[in-house]
Design a protein around this motif. Structure first.
Motif, PDB file in Angstrom:
ATOM      1  N   ASP A  42      -3.579  56.602  26.855  1.00 33.71           N
ATOM      2  CA  ASP A  42      -2.802  57.450  27.412  1.00 33.71           C
ATOM      3  C   ASP A  42      -3.833  58.312  28.419  1.00 33.71           C
ATOM      4  O   ASP A  42      -5.124  57.921  28.438  1.00 33.71           O
ATOM      5  N   GLU A  43      -3.145  59.252  29.419  1.00 33.78           N
ATOM      6  CA  GLU A  43      -4.086  59.629  30.422  1.00 33.78           C
ATOM      7  C   GLU A  43      -5.196  60.510  29.538  1.00 33.78           C
ATOM      8  O   GLU A  43      -6.390  60.685  30.118  1.00 33.78           O
ATOM      9  N   ALA A  44      -4.769  61.342  28.674  1.00 34.76           N
ATOM     10  CA  ALA A  44      -5.965  62.327  27.768  1.00 34.76           C
ATOM     11  C   ALA A  44      -7.050  61.212  27.280  1.00 34.76           C
ATOM     12  O   ALA A  44      -8.322  61.665  27.303  1.00 34.76           O
ATOM     13  N   GLY A  45      -6.902  60.122  26.707  1.00 35.25           N
ATOM     14  CA  GLY A  45      -7.687  59.094  26.508  1.00 35.25           C
ATOM     15  C   GLY A  45      -8.590  58.422  27.251  1.00 35.25           C
ATOM     16  O   GLY A  45      -9.756  58.564  27.412  1.00 35.25           O
ATOM     17  N   ARG A  46      -7.991  58.206  28.437  1.00 37.56           N
ATOM     18  CA  ARG A  46      -8.677  57.809  29.478  1.00 37.56           C
ATOM     19  C   ARG A  46      -9.859  58.878  30.233  1.00 37.56           C
ATOM     20  O   ARG A  46     -10.927  58.552  30.353  1.00 37.56           O
ATOM     21  N   ARG A  47      -9.225  60.173  30.298  1.00 34.73           N
ATOM     22  CA  ARG A  47     -10.218  61.097  30.565  1.00 34.73           C
ATOM     23  C   ARG A  47     -11.362  61.403  29.714  1.00 34.73           C
ATOM     24  O   ARG A  47     -12.423  61.399  29.983  1.00 34.73           O
ATOM     25  N   THR A  48     -10.995  61.231  28.510  1.00 37.81           N
ATOM     26  CA  THR A  48     -11.959  61.440  27.330  1.00 37.81           C
ATOM     27  C   THR A  48     -13.251  60.052  27.606  1.00 37.81           C
ATOM     28  O   THR A  48     -14.385  60.554  27.613  1.00 37.81           O
ATOM     29  N   VAL A  49     -12.513  58.868  27.675  1.00 34.76           N
ATOM     30  CA  VAL A  49     -13.562  58.111  27.803  1.00 34.76           C
ATOM     31  C   VAL A  49     -14.425  57.963  29.125  1.00 34.76           C
ATOM     32  O   VAL A  49     -15.591  57.867  29.113  1.00 34.76           O
ATOM     33  N   LEU A  50     -13.711  58.498  30.213  1.00 33.81           N
ATOM     34  CA  LEU A  50     -14.445  58.742  31.516  1.00 33.81           C
ATOM     35  C   LEU A  50     -15.504  59.773  31.617  1.00 33.81           C
ATOM     36  O   LEU A  50     -16.717  59.570  31.903  1.00 33.81           O
ATOM     37  N   ARG A  51     -15.145  60.811  30.854  1.00 38.71           N
ATOM     38  CA  ARG A  51     -16.241  61.939  30.397  1.00 38.71           C
ATOM     39  C   ARG A  51     -17.309  61.361  29.693  1.00 38.71           C
ATOM     40  O   ARG A  51     -18.569  61.929  29.944  1.00 38.71           O
ATOM     41  N   GLU A  52     -16.904  60.691  28.724  1.00 38.42           N
ATOM     42  CA  GLU A  52     -18.073  60.102  27.707  1.00 38.42           C
ATOM     43  C   GLU A  52     -19.169  59.122  28.467  1.00 38.42           C
ATOM     44  O   GLU A  52     -20.273  59.273  28.398  1.00 38.42           O
ATOM     45  N   ARG A  53     -18.525  58.306  29.342  1.00 36.03           N
ATOM     46  CA  ARG A  53     -19.447  57.444  30.131  1.00 36.03           C
ATOM     47  C   ARG A  53     -20.195  57.888  31.089  1.00 36.03           C
ATOM     48  O   ARG A  53     -21.466  57.757  31.298  1.00 36.03           O
ATOM     49  N   ALA A  54     -19.657  59.296  31.852  1.00 44.78           N
ATOM     50  CA  ALA A  54     -20.229  59.849  32.692  1.00 44.78           C
ATOM     51  C   ALA A  54     -21.449  60.466  32.035  1.00 44.78           C
ATOM     52  O   ALA A  54     -22.491  60.635  32.591  1.00 44.78           O
ATOM     53  N   ALA A  55     -21.029  61.283  31.008  1.00 49.26           N
ATOM     54  CA  ALA A  55     -22.190  62.099  30.141  1.00 49.26           C
ATOM     55  C   ALA A  55     -23.184  61.061  29.805  1.00 49.26           C
ATOM     56  O   ALA A  55     -24.429  61.364  29.815  1.00 49.26           O
ATOM     57  N   GLN A  56     -23.079  59.706  29.564  1.00 47.08           N
ATOM     58  CA  GLN A  56     -24.216  58.991  29.228  1.00 47.08           C
ATOM     59  C   GLN A  56     -25.075  58.634  30.415  1.00 47.08           C
ATOM     60  O   GLN A  56     -26.445  58.355  30.391  1.00 47.08           O
ATOM     61  N   ARG A  57     -24.466  58.767  31.583  1.00 47.35           N
ATOM     62  CA  ARG A  57     -25.349  58.823  32.900  1.00 47.35           C
ATOM     63  C   ARG A  57     -25.850  60.000  33.350  1.00 47.35           C
ATOM     64  O   ARG A  57     -26.477  60.112  34.471  1.00 47.35           O
ATOM     65  N   GLY A  58     -25.509  61.051  32.448  1.00 49.12           N
ATOM     66  CA  GLY A  58     -26.132  62.367  33.091  1.00 49.12           C
ATOM     67  C   GLY A  58     -25.226  63.199  33.823  1.00 49.12           C
ATOM     68  O   GLY A  58     -25.859  64.104  34.536  1.00 49.12           O
ATOM     69  N   ILE A  59     -23.989  62.706  34.064  1.00 50.16           N
ATOM     70  CA  ILE A  59     -23.069  63.238  34.956  1.00 50.16           C
ATOM     71  C   ILE A  59     -21.912  64.341  34.271  1.00 50.16           C
ATOM     72  O   ILE A  59     -21.588  63.651  33.260  1.00 50.16           O
ATOM     73  N   ALA A  60     -21.860  65.533  34.838  1.00 47.29           N
ATOM     74  CA  ALA A  60     -20.819  66.087  34.220  1.00 47.29           C
ATOM     75  C   ALA A  60     -19.654  66.314  35.204  1.00 47.29           C
ATOM     76  O   ALA A  60     -19.963  66.585  36.370  1.00 47.29           O
ATOM     77  N   LEU A  61     -18.590  65.940  34.455  1.00 48.07           N
ATOM     78  CA  LEU A  61     -17.232  65.846  35.318  1.00 48.07           C
ATOM     79  C   LEU A  61     -16.634  67.036  34.832  1.00 48.07           C
ATOM     80  O   LEU A  61     -16.057  66.962  33.886  1.00 48.07           O
ATOM     81  N   ASP A  62     -16.260  68.042  35.899  1.00 50.97           N
ATOM     82  CA  ASP A  62     -15.449  69.177  35.230  1.00 50.97           C
ATOM     83  C   ASP A  62     -14.094  68.951  35.824  1.00 50.97           C
ATOM     84  O   ASP A  62     -13.724  67.877  35.995  1.00 50.97           O
ATOM     85  N   ASP A  63     -13.191  69.914  35.128  1.00 46.62           N
ATOM     86  CA  ASP A  63     -11.572  69.685  35.405  1.00 46.62           C
ATOM     87  C   ASP A  63     -10.993  69.387  36.676  1.00 46.62           C
ATOM     88  O   ASP A  63     -10.388  68.512  37.020  1.00 46.62           O
ATOM     89  N   ASP A  64     -11.782  70.149  37.628  1.00 45.15           N
ATOM     90  CA  ASP A  64     -11.337  69.797  39.103  1.00 45.15           C
ATOM     91  C   ASP A  64     -11.777  68.497  39.576  1.00 45.15           C
ATOM     92  O   ASP A  64     -10.939  67.761  40.361  1.00 45.15           O
ATOM     93  N   VAL A  65     -12.902  67.870  39.266  1.00 45.17           N
ATOM     94  CA  VAL A  65     -13.229  66.696  39.559  1.00 45.17           C
ATOM     95  C   VAL A  65     -12.496  65.675  38.815  1.00 45.17           C
ATOM     96  O   VAL A  65     -11.807  64.545  39.498  1.00 45.17           O
ATOM     97  N   MET A  66     -12.167  65.754  37.680  1.00 43.97           N
ATOM     98  CA  MET A  66     -11.274  64.769  36.898  1.00 43.97           C
ATOM     99  C   MET A  66      -9.882  64.944  37.603  1.00 43.97           C
ATOM    100  O   MET A  66      -9.192  63.779  37.799  1.00 43.97           O
TER     101      MET A  66
END
Length: 229
Positions: free
Chosen positions: A160-184
């Protein structure tokens, strides 16, 4: 043709069992980790449900254990499907993605049938993935349908969307990128919510942010993805 076979593929780091997000416990992961759990396994589910992730994770897991693993995306082949399929074999684990891509291709179906029989005789563990079950793929070779249908089958469902957001945030964090709520919110409202597409966007964003030495913000994304100043 051999240059198209990713037999020495460096398994992408983000596609591992421990990065596969599911709700609650999922015995499928335990089954795929266990080399003795099944001789042939068929994973079905719609696009972006995680099929490729699991096949790559299984190959990476086998490679880490000292086994030889092969992966082939059948959707990447056209006229040469049969030749590419026949070139496979001799591994401990063979993962074939997008099996539905060869449906109706008589030569490719026969090649896959022969490969299946050869791998079983050699003791190779087989993993298949497609958008539907073996009996619903439109395959025209009855013996192939029978072989695939005899595999242990599992159906995946997209996050679901919540799960996709979690995955995207985790993959961004692995690259050293912080995605805040506005960006998401901006990404999910303005672009495809398909996880594969979003992951591709993340790679583009990462390269651009590194080149510009900028933090990822909504104005930065507007400039990069919409061409706005």
């Amino acid at each position: 043709m051999s240059s198209q076979l990713p037999l020495a593929l460096r398994w992408p780091a983000h596609q591992r069992f421990d990065t596969f997000l599911v709700e609650g416990s999922n015995p499928l992961l335990d089954v795929l980790r266990d080399p003795l759990a099944a001789d042939a396994f068929f994973i079905c589910g719609p696009r972006a449900s995680g099929k490729t992730h699991l096949l790559i994770a299984a190959c990476a897991h086998a490679s880490a254990a000292g086994q030889v693993a092969q992966y082939l995306d059948l959707a990447r082949f056209a006229e040469g499907s049969a030749d590419g399929i026949r070139a496979l074999g001799g591994s401990d684990l063979l993962a074939l993605d997008n099996v539905d891509a060869v449906a109706g291709n008589r030569a490719a179906e026969h090649a896959l049938f022969d490969l299946y029989n050869r791998c079983r005789a050699e003791g190779t563990r087989l993993l298949f993935a497609a958008q539907d079950t073996p009996t619903s793929l439109g395959l025209t070779l009855p013996d192939l349908v029978s072989r695939l249908a005899s595999s242990t089958q599992w159906t995946l469902r997209p996050l679901d969307e919540a799960g996709r957001r979690t995955v995207l945030r985790e993959r961004a964090a692995q690259r050293g990128i912080a995605l805040d709520d506005d960006v998401m919110d901006w990404l999910f409202n303005r672009h495809s919510r398909d996880l594969a597409t979003l992951t591709g966007l993340l790679e583009r964003i990462d390269r651009a942010a590194l080149a510009a030495k900028r933090r990822v913000t909504v104005p930065f994304l507007r400039q990069l993805l919409d061409g706005q100043g």
